[in-house]
Design a protein around this motif. Sequence first.
Motif, PDB file in Angstrom:
ATOM      1  N   SER A  80     -23.867   8.166  29.521  1.00 58.03           N
ATOM      2  CA  SER A  80     -24.853   7.953  30.567  1.00 58.03           C
ATOM      3  C   SER A  80     -25.125   6.455  30.628  1.00 58.03           C
ATOM      4  O   SER A  80     -24.643   5.685  29.809  1.00 58.03           O
ATOM      5  CB  SER A  80     -26.129   8.699  30.222  1.00 58.03           C
ATOM      6  N   MET A  81     -25.914   6.063  31.608  1.00 58.65           N
ATOM      7  CA  MET A  81     -26.287   4.664  31.729  1.00 58.65           C
ATOM      8  C   MET A  81     -26.921   4.165  30.434  1.00 58.65           C
ATOM      9  O   MET A  81     -26.721   3.035  30.011  1.00 58.65           O
ATOM     10  CB  MET A  81     -27.269   4.525  32.899  1.00 58.65           C
ATOM     11  N   MET A  82     -27.688   5.044  29.777  1.00 58.14           N
ATOM     12  CA  MET A  82     -28.369   4.621  28.560  1.00 58.14           C
ATOM     13  C   MET A  82     -27.373   4.396  27.414  1.00 58.14           C
ATOM     14  O   MET A  82     -27.560   3.509  26.591  1.00 58.14           O
ATOM     15  CB  MET A  82     -29.426   5.646  28.149  1.00 58.14           C
ATOM     16  N   THR A  83     -26.297   5.188  27.385  1.00 54.67           N
ATOM     17  CA  THR A  83     -25.253   4.964  26.373  1.00 54.67           C
ATOM     18  C   THR A  83     -24.596   3.611  26.608  1.00 54.67           C
ATOM     19  O   THR A  83     -24.427   2.817  25.682  1.00 54.67           O
ATOM     20  CB  THR A  83     -24.183   6.067  26.448  1.00 54.67           C
ATOM     21  N   ASP A  84     -24.242   3.336  27.870  1.00 61.24           N
ATOM     22  CA  ASP A  84     -23.640   2.045  28.198  1.00 61.24           C
ATOM     23  C   ASP A  84     -24.578   0.914  27.786  1.00 61.24           C
ATOM     24  O   ASP A  84     -24.153  -0.083  27.203  1.00 61.24           O
ATOM     25  CB  ASP A  84     -23.366   1.945  29.714  1.00 61.24           C
ATOM     26  N   GLY A  85     -25.860   1.099  28.094  1.00 58.72           N
ATOM     27  CA  GLY A  85     -26.848   0.079  27.762  1.00 58.72           C
ATOM     28  C   GLY A  85     -26.957  -0.148  26.267  1.00 58.72           C
ATOM     29  O   GLY A  85     -27.139  -1.281  25.813  1.00 58.72           O
ATOM     30  N   THR A  86     -26.826   0.926  25.510  1.00 58.75           N
ATOM     31  CA  THR A  86     -26.900   0.791  24.058  1.00 58.75           C
ATOM     32  C   THR A  86     -25.788  -0.112  23.548  1.00 58.75           C
ATOM     33  O   THR A  86     -26.009  -0.968  22.691  1.00 58.75           O
ATOM     34  CB  THR A  86     -26.781   2.173  23.392  1.00 58.75           C
ATOM     35  N   TYR A  87     -24.581   0.061  24.117  1.00 57.17           N
ATOM     36  CA  TYR A  87     -23.472  -0.816  23.743  1.00 57.17           C
ATOM     37  C   TYR A  87     -23.761  -2.262  24.127  1.00 57.17           C
ATOM     38  O   TYR A  87     -23.614  -3.178  23.314  1.00 57.17           O
ATOM     39  CB  TYR A  87     -22.174  -0.356  24.412  1.00 57.17           C
ATOM     40  N   ILE A  88     -24.177  -2.450  25.368  1.00 54.88           N
ATOM     41  CA  ILE A  88     -24.432  -3.820  25.857  1.00 54.88           C
ATOM     42  C   ILE A  88     -25.481  -4.504  24.977  1.00 54.88           C
ATOM     43  O   ILE A  88     -25.294  -5.616  24.495  1.00 54.88           O
ATOM     44  CB  ILE A  88     -24.916  -3.784  27.327  1.00 54.88           C
ATOM     45  N   ILE A  89     -26.594  -3.805  24.738  1.00 56.18           N
ATOM     46  CA  ILE A  89     -27.694  -4.413  23.986  1.00 56.18           C
ATOM     47  C   ILE A  89     -27.290  -4.668  22.537  1.00 56.18           C
ATOM     48  O   ILE A  89     -27.642  -5.697  21.961  1.00 56.18           O
ATOM     49  CB  ILE A  89     -28.948  -3.520  24.081  1.00 56.18           C
ATOM     50  N   SER A  90     -26.515  -3.753  21.949  1.00 58.13           N
ATOM     51  CA  SER A  90     -26.109  -3.958  20.561  1.00 58.13           C
ATOM     52  C   SER A  90     -25.244  -5.203  20.425  1.00 58.13           C
ATOM     53  O   SER A  90     -25.425  -6.005  19.501  1.00 58.13           O
ATOM     54  CB  SER A  90     -25.321  -2.750  20.050  1.00 58.13           C
ATOM     55  N   ILE A  91     -24.288  -5.372  21.352  1.00 57.14           N
ATOM     56  CA  ILE A  91     -23.427  -6.546  21.282  1.00 57.14           C
ATOM     57  C   ILE A  91     -24.241  -7.818  21.510  1.00 57.14           C
ATOM     58  O   ILE A  91     -24.100  -8.808  20.796  1.00 57.14           O
ATOM     59  CB  ILE A  91     -22.268  -6.422  22.301  1.00 57.14           C
ATOM     60  N   PHE A  92     -25.143  -7.757  22.495  1.00 60.45           N
ATOM     61  CA  PHE A  92     -25.983  -8.925  22.780  1.00 60.45           C
ATOM     62  C   PHE A  92     -26.846  -9.275  21.564  1.00 60.45           C
ATOM     63  O   PHE A  92     -27.007 -10.443  21.213  1.00 60.45           O
ATOM     64  CB  PHE A  92     -26.863  -8.644  24.007  1.00 60.45           C
ATOM     65  N   MET A  93     -27.364  -8.243  20.917  1.00 60.70           N
ATOM     66  CA  MET A  93     -28.194  -8.455  19.726  1.00 60.70           C
ATOM     67  C   MET A  93     -27.397  -9.208  18.647  1.00 60.70           C
ATOM     68  O   MET A  93     -27.891 -10.174  18.058  1.00 60.70           O
ATOM     69  CB  MET A  93     -28.633  -7.092  19.194  1.00 60.70           C
ATOM     70  N   LEU A  94     -26.158  -8.771  18.409  1.00 56.20           N
ATOM     71  CA  LEU A  94     -25.327  -9.414  17.386  1.00 56.20           C
ATOM     72  C   LEU A  94     -25.065 -10.882  17.736  1.00 56.20           C
ATOM     73  O   LEU A  94     -25.166 -11.765  16.887  1.00 56.20           O
ATOM     74  CB  LEU A  94     -23.994  -8.662  17.236  1.00 56.20           C
ATOM     75  N   ILE A  95     -24.752 -11.119  19.026  1.00 53.31           N
ATOM     76  CA  ILE A  95     -24.470 -12.496  19.439  1.00 53.31           C
ATOM     77  C   ILE A  95     -25.707 -13.378  19.260  1.00 53.31           C
ATOM     78  O   ILE A  95     -25.622 -14.475  18.706  1.00 53.31           O
ATOM     79  CB  ILE A  95     -23.997 -12.529  20.916  1.00 53.31           C
TER      80      ILE A  95
END
Lengths: 301, 179
Positions: A80-95
């Motif tokens: 879902s959109m929220m799953t996609d968002g979880t990926y985006i936010i996790s990667i952004f968090m690491l960066i």
Amino acid sequence: MVWGSIIAWYLFLAGVSAGAYCTAVWVGWKFPQAVTIQRTGYYLAPPLLAAGLLLLVIDAEAGLFHPWRFLYLFTNVPGSMMTDGTYIISIFMLITLYQAYLTFQGKKAPGWMTGVGLLFAFGTAAYTGLLLGVVKAVPLWNTSILPVLFTVSALSTGIAMTVLLATLTDQNACSQLISLKKIHFGLMILEGLLIFIMVYITSSANETAFQSVMSLLTGEWSLWFWIGLIVVGLLIPLLLEGLELFHSRSLQVTPAGVEATASGTGSSPFALTIATEGFVLIGGYLLRFLLLAAGTFVTLF
Amino acid sequence: MARYGMLIDTTKCIECFSCRVACQMQNGLPPEESFIKFYGQEEGTYPHVSYYTVPVQCQHCENPPCVANCPTGASYQTEEGVVLVNEEKCISCKYCMVSCPYQARVVSEKTGVVEKCRFCIEEVRQGKEPICVTTCVGNARIFGDLDDPNSEIVRAIAKKKAKPLRPDLGTKPKIFYVR
Ligand code: SF4
Ligand code: SF4
């Protein structure tokens, strides 16, 4: 209200984090010597995002009691959109974490990483809008303007938060960054326009959307909308920043003017900056809260 | 494979709320939580007015936005087309709640899990009917297989011209209403 103030804080904080990161990157390109504001931006991004995520977890109480369930967020593909968002936010968090660490070490991140970081910053900001935008059951949210509006607001509140904190640590950290203020000014105008367009288009979508818009413009939420979001969040900051920009033009030409700036009594008085940026932040939160509050479900009959 | 659906004849509903109470007992719900909501509807202008009530629960959409939006896969659709929630996977993000146009979902105060009507699927698989159907005092509810042209429900839908609520939303709900 299924999603209330906690989710509004989450959407707000994720946006500010993305905006603060972008501010730091942009200042690094344009004014490499303005170190304080770059540091502030890079330091702000990870804790703001983390605070937002923490709130999200608190609101998701079944996950809070059974934390391992959050792993399903990563395994549900295609998601879902929220799953996609979880990926985006996790990667952004690491960066952002890594770049905050590099900043602490006094090092610079490689250019490609900053580029990827920017991409994910925009991804994070747009995601907070898409999350609501794809919900067909709530006509007020169901518009493609929302991701754009939230991205513009994320950049604006990100600049505000970074300038605010940088100014608090060093009164003159931002007083010379006229082009940053110009961008901020432009973003606020754009945000105002986008709100106008959203209200205009959405209200003609259907009856429920019209009712939602009316609850903002004339109904239950009108006071918060007009006084909080429009006047405090947009018009007053526009006025203050506009005056500052106008003033700075006359100051730059005379050596006395630049001196006045440097001593903190000139174009950018401390209190004025704090007030302007503070108001922008209030407006940013209210924008998200009001959209959640005024969003009502489609009628069944 | 069967494709389960329901017909609710609002002209037979006497607003006794028996179905709601039976459902609460069946699903172990506290009094303030329920999977069936009642919407009172007035029609016409004075003096020719009529009032009827519409019981609304999960419509077991064939195209369920709650399942599409659930980020963990907790919400899913069985082969019989019944939409269920796997509570072992639910984090209570409530994305399904904001996605459901029928507002059919309820947060469990106790566990935080978001629940809803499950068409009493365990009982149905044993050959019984959902409890709201068997309890209904006015015989307003018919349950059955929408793919079986000879089933009572398919014939009743045709005869009474029953229609789903807001079919224009595109979720393809499987509860049909006579109003
Ligand atoms: S009625 Fe709501 S909860 Fe039930 S399947 Fe449709 S969208 Fe999902
Ligand atoms: S609350 Fe549970 S069932 Fe609903 S979308 Fe979130 S994880 Fe899925």
